[in-house]
Design an enzyme around this catalytic site. Structure first.
Site, PDB file in Angstrom:
ATOM      1  CB  CYS A 208      -0.758   2.659   3.887  1.00 33.78           C
ATOM      2  SG  CYS A 208      -2.139   1.855   3.111  1.00 33.78           S
ATOM      3  CG  ASP A 209       3.046   1.287   4.404  1.00 36.27           C
ATOM      4  OD1 ASP A 209       2.489   1.739   5.416  1.00 36.27           O
ATOM      5  OD2 ASP A 209       2.962   0.109   4.042  1.00 36.27           O
TER       6      ASP A 209
ATOM      7  CB  CYS B 135      -0.932  -0.008   1.204  1.00 36.20           C
ATOM      8  SG  CYS B 135      -1.998   1.445   1.283  1.00 36.20           S
TER       9      CYS B 135
END
Ligand code: NDP
Length: 319
Positions: free
Chosen positions: A143-144, A140
């Protein structure tokens, strides 16, 4: 025969499940939420993310696990009973519905399915749990991607669909260069997304290529990529490797209980959160293959819960 049945069961503990539970609890429906246990879905995909910066109300960002912890507390505060159990089967042939976990069976008049989806990972050497997974290997980028270890480094995205395009474009904000590793010589992605990628000065596409191994120590340091047409492999320096090879809805346990689409997502009656079975609703990534955001999942949980509340009131009034 009459059976004791709870009013509403929520299956799943991501943003959609907790939002559904918060609304149901505040409507005095005393929901029971199955948070999952062995399946690893407790808290959903946000449990594996770092900072969430796009969830409204958290101007300084919030960690995924903290956000989920807050949602759980909020649901419990209004009377949700959270059970750390996996639902293993449903009998939807008659109402109230029978729900079976490893620990118990119980009946529910309404069910909200909110089991989410899981980003697929490929079984590549170096990327597994205990190797470099979450140490530069992620599924992701949104997300990261902003983590300091990816700043001004070469990052690699695996896949050729819209997710891969989106992730690669997102990562250009942080990376020095982004490489897309795609196994064929044509993208599956929509033309508009593919065009953006192909015209982006920071993105290079490695066509006909597969990742053979990700190497590193405490973090990712390099990646070995093979061109499948020439059968030659090269090692490139790398700080991050992102899988974008599709998502899988967590619907296997349903085993035909409600209708699914051709990709295994729960099919909804358009414009509603109703599934093919009256009394069973779905919310979040388990039916949504387009947006897949915490905020859209939370909204879907709210909508499913409000539909349940209306039907429950109608039922109580003998409607
Ligand atoms: P897709 O299934 O569309 O794409 C998956 C990609 O991963 C494909 O290019 C596929 O390659 C590749 N892949 C799959 N398995 C392997 C493997 N074993 N080795 C190497 N590569 C592999 O998934 P997405 O998550 O990209 O998209 C899912 C849906 O969500 C789509 O309908 C998409 O349009 C939508 N979506 C829309 C967005 C938007 O509109 N902004 C953003 C993200 C997703 P191959 O092509 O060779 O099969």
């Amino acid at each position: 025969m009459t059976v004791d049945a709870i009013k509403v069961a929520v299956i799943g503990s991501g943003p959609s499940g907790y939002s559904a539970a918060i609304y149901a609890a505040r409507a005095m429906l005393q929901p029971v939420l199955f948070a999952g246990f062995q399946s690893g879905i407790a808290g959903g995909q946000l449990m594996t993310t770092t900072d969430v910066e796009n969830y409204p109300g958290f101007s300084d960002g919030v960690s995924g696990p903290e956000l989920m912890d807050r949602m759980q507390k909020q649901a419990e505060k209004f009377g949700t009973k959270v059970l750390l159990e996996d639902v293993i089967s449903l009998d939807t042939s008659k109402r109230p519905f029978l729900i079976e976990t490893q620990e118990r069976t119980l009946y529910a008049h309404f069910i909200i399915i909110a089991t989410g989806a899981s980003a697929k990972r490929l079984d590549i050497k170096g990327t597994r749990d205990g190797e470099l997974w979450q140490k530069g290997v992620s599924a992701c980028a949104v997300c990261d991607g902003a983590m300091p270890l990816f700043r001004n480094k070469d990052l690699f995205v695996i896949g050729g669909g819209d997710s891969a395009m989106e992730e690669a474009l997102f990562l250009t904000r942080y990376a020095s260069r982004v490489f897309i590793v795609h196994r064929r010589d044509v993208f599956r992605a929509s033309k508009i997304m593919a065009d953006r990628v192909l015209h982006h000065p920071k993105i290079t596409v490695l066509w006909d290529s597969v990742v053979e191994e990700v190497l590193g120590d405490s973090v990712v340091r390099s990646i070995r990529i093979k061109n499948v047409k020439t059968d030659t492999a090269e090692i490139h320096p790398a700080a991050g490797v992102f899988f974008a090879v599709g998502h899988e809805p967590n619907t296997a346990f349903l085993n035909g209980a409600v209708q699914l689409d051709e990709l295994g997502y729960v099919r909804l009656i358009p414009g509603t959160n109703k599934t093919s079975v009256p009394g069973i609703f779905a919310a979040g990534d388990v039916h949504d293959r387009k947006f897949r955001q915490a905020i859209t999942a939370a909204a879907a949980g709210c909508m499913a819960s409000m539909e349940v509340e209306r039907e429950w009131s109608a039922m109580e009034m003998g409607g």
